[in-house]
Design a protein around this motif. Structure first.
Motif, PDB file in Angstrom:
ATOM      1  N   ASP A   1      29.375  22.598  19.861  1.00 26.15           N
ATOM      2  CA  ASP A   1      30.752  22.825  19.440  1.00 26.15           C
ATOM      3  C   ASP A   1      30.944  22.239  18.049  1.00 26.15           C
ATOM      4  O   ASP A   1      30.080  21.551  17.531  1.00 26.15           O
ATOM      5  CB  ASP A   1      31.723  22.282  20.487  1.00 26.15           C
ATOM      6  CG  ASP A   1      31.667  23.130  21.763  1.00 26.15           C
ATOM      7  OD1 ASP A   1      31.597  24.355  21.646  1.00 26.15           O
ATOM      8  OD2 ASP A   1      31.647  22.553  22.861  1.00 26.15           O
TER       9      ASP A   1
ATOM     10  N   HIS B   1      24.861  26.319  23.130  1.00 28.09           N
ATOM     11  CA  HIS B   1      25.559  26.210  21.839  1.00 28.09           C
ATOM     12  C   HIS B   1      25.931  24.763  21.576  1.00 28.09           C
ATOM     13  O   HIS B   1      25.828  23.916  22.471  1.00 28.09           O
ATOM     14  CB  HIS B   1      26.848  27.053  21.859  1.00 28.09           C
ATOM     15  CG  HIS B   1      27.891  26.573  22.835  1.00 28.09           C
ATOM     16  ND1 HIS B   1      27.804  26.787  24.190  1.00 28.09           N
ATOM     17  CD2 HIS B   1      29.036  25.866  22.654  1.00 28.09           C
ATOM     18  CE1 HIS B   1      28.844  26.259  24.806  1.00 28.09           C
ATOM     19  NE2 HIS B   1      29.614  25.675  23.893  1.00 28.09           N
TER      20      HIS B   1
ATOM     21  N   HIS C   1      24.829  22.467  24.764  1.00 28.20           N
ATOM     22  CA  HIS C   1      25.179  22.614  26.174  1.00 28.20           C
ATOM     23  C   HIS C   1      25.324  24.083  26.525  1.00 28.20           C
ATOM     24  O   HIS C   1      25.374  24.945  25.639  1.00 28.20           O
ATOM     25  CB  HIS C   1      26.449  21.818  26.506  1.00 28.20           C
ATOM     26  CG  HIS C   1      27.631  22.142  25.638  1.00 28.20           C
ATOM     27  ND1 HIS C   1      27.741  21.744  24.321  1.00 28.20           N
ATOM     28  CD2 HIS C   1      28.768  22.830  25.898  1.00 28.20           C
ATOM     29  CE1 HIS C   1      28.879  22.165  23.817  1.00 28.20           C
ATOM     30  NE2 HIS C   1      29.527  22.843  24.753  1.00 28.20           N
TER      31      HIS C   1
HETATM   32 FE   LIG Z   1      31.053  24.170  24.373  1.00 29.93          FE
END
Ligand SMILES: [Fe+2]
Ligand SMILES: O=C(O)CCC(=O)C(=O)O
Length: 429
Positions: A255, A253, A335
């Motif tokens: 952020d 994903h 990550h």
């Molecule tokens: Fe994350």
């Protein structure tokens, strides 16, 4: 070139249990020592732990910076900012040494975190709130790309009393944090304050490194920022509850905001994806969750010890808003987390824009925002992501039951002004 002083090694390796591939190539260690003496870039401390089993990745050896006491816009600030930008563009991540205060704080926070996660499930599960997404998230509750993550989490969002006007007005995500006890609350808030100070310095250095001239060009966005933190525990790989996928802690994903500052214990589990040609993800338009989760182009981020204060250093990656702001110049870093042969504890602190802010792309990285894109209402992006990750949580159910997404739409429309119907403001429901 300075940024080649501490490269990420390039050889993909298949790991077996408990074996850590030597990550340091002697040739560039010599190069670091002899060619680039600098008080701001220091030789990285030794790595600890081992890569999670059955993952294929390069082993990273990250550039490590030390942040100045204060960012004032000096020549050395400018050159540090430029080196940070170069490193992010090449590696997607770097480390900074903790200050002694941060080190001591982080150690206290790990202790509190262990104390809480070791409590019985029934007790932990009480710490939820139906207005904010703060509080306990059980292993297997969070979804990334529709698959359950094994991470066990305590999320901290802005701790707002019921009397706060935004809580009264039923803004999504706004409400109190259901702390387990006062000591835990103080510890986590103090940790966030200290990491937030680094966040502000990093944003000032980023502004200088991007050539914006004014060190405060980006920190304007973070006044009363929607900073939040995830206190994380990952079970040992063979002690899961079976709800997720074998060996997977959190799926791949990006952020959501500006910067992610992460600290981990000595076990190891984090993997990042370096910026790669042809991989321009726009998570605010189309989900980046699950992206290339199982291919081999990942870099393992080994835990390292801070040689000065004997604490782990923090690693820093970029979020979606930084990518949007810089027109892909600083892409958000994909990550994921793998499960290891021991349980693992970590913190992910997110340094974010104000909930109501509209993030607009910088024009040629200059001061003024461009008008060719409507901008993204950050609070909408954040809420969309949390609704997607926790569809069954009481908070998400209350958002739906009370049609709080309409309230959010109204807030976003007001913030966006005439550009309100543009795609960047859309509320996904
Ligand atoms: Fe994350
Ligand atoms: O466990 C980590 O090191 C990172 C966790 C993470 O990616 C997250 O909480 O978003």
């Amino acid at each position: 070139m300075l940024r080649r002083a501490v490269p990420i090694s390039t050889q993909p390796v298949k790991h077996s249990f408990g074996v850590l591939r030597p990550a340091v190539a002697p040739s560039w260690t010599r190069c670091l020592a002899t060619v680039h003496p600098s008080p701001l870039i220091t030789e990285p401390p030794p790595v600890r732990g081992s890569m999670p089993p059955n993952h294929v990745a390069r082993v990273g050896r990250l550039t490590t910076f030390a942040l100045p006491q204060e960012v004032v816009g000096s020549q050395s600030d400018l050159s540090l900012g430029q080196r940070m930008i170069d490193t992010w563009r090449k590696d997607g991540i770097f480390q900074i040494f903790l200050t002694p205060a941060q080190g001591a704080m982080l150690r206290r926070a790990f202790k509190s975190s262990k104390g809480f996660f070791r409590r019985p499930y029934e007790e932990k599960a009480k710490h939820v709130d139906d207005r904010s997404f703060s509080g306990y998230i059980a292993s297997g509750e969070e979804l990334t790309d529709g698959v359950a993550d094994y991470s066990e989490i305590f999320t901290v969002t802005k701790d707002l009393p019921p009397t706060d006007p935004r809580v009264q007005a039923k803004w999504p995500c706004h409400g109190p944090c259901p702390w387990p006890d006062a000591n835990y609350a103080t510890t986590m808030k103090d940790l966030m304050t200290l990491l937030g100070e680094s966040g502000e310095k990093l944003l000032k250095l980023t502004a200088l490194g991007l050539g914006l001239g004014d060190p405060n060009a980006l920190t304007k966005l973070t006044e009363d920022g929607w900073h939040h933190m995830r206190v994380l525990r990952f079970p040992q790989v063979d002690r899961t509850n079976g709800k997720g996928k074998a060996g997977r802690g959190i799926g791949s994903h990006t952020d959501y905001g500006l910067l992610v500052i992460a600290g981990q214990d000595d076990v190891g589990g984090l993997f990042i994806r370096r910026p790669m040609d042809g991989e321009k993800l726009h998570n605010w338009e189309k989900s980046a969750a699950g992206f290339k989760e199982n291919d081999e182009n990942w870099t393992y981020v080994p835990p390292v010890e801070n040689t000065l204060t004997v604490f782990p250093v923090c690693s820093h990656i970029l979020g979606d808003m930084m990518q949007y702001l810089t027109r892909d110049h600083l892409p958000s870093t994909p990550h994921k987390v793998g499960l290891n042969t021991r349980e693992r504890y970590a913190f992910a602190y997110f340094h974010e824009p104000n909930f109501s802010s509209v993030v607009k792309p910088l024009r040629d990285y200059g001061h003024e925002a461009s008008n060719d894109k409507p901008g993204i209402h950050y609070g909408t992006h954040f809420t969309n992501m949390f609704m997607r990750n926790y569809p069954e949580r009481i908070t998400a159910k209350r958002v739906k039951a009370e049609n709080r997404m309409q309230i959010l739409k109204d807030i976003a429309n007001e913030a966006l002004g005439p550009a309100r119907d543009a795609a960047g403001a859309s509320v996904a429901m």
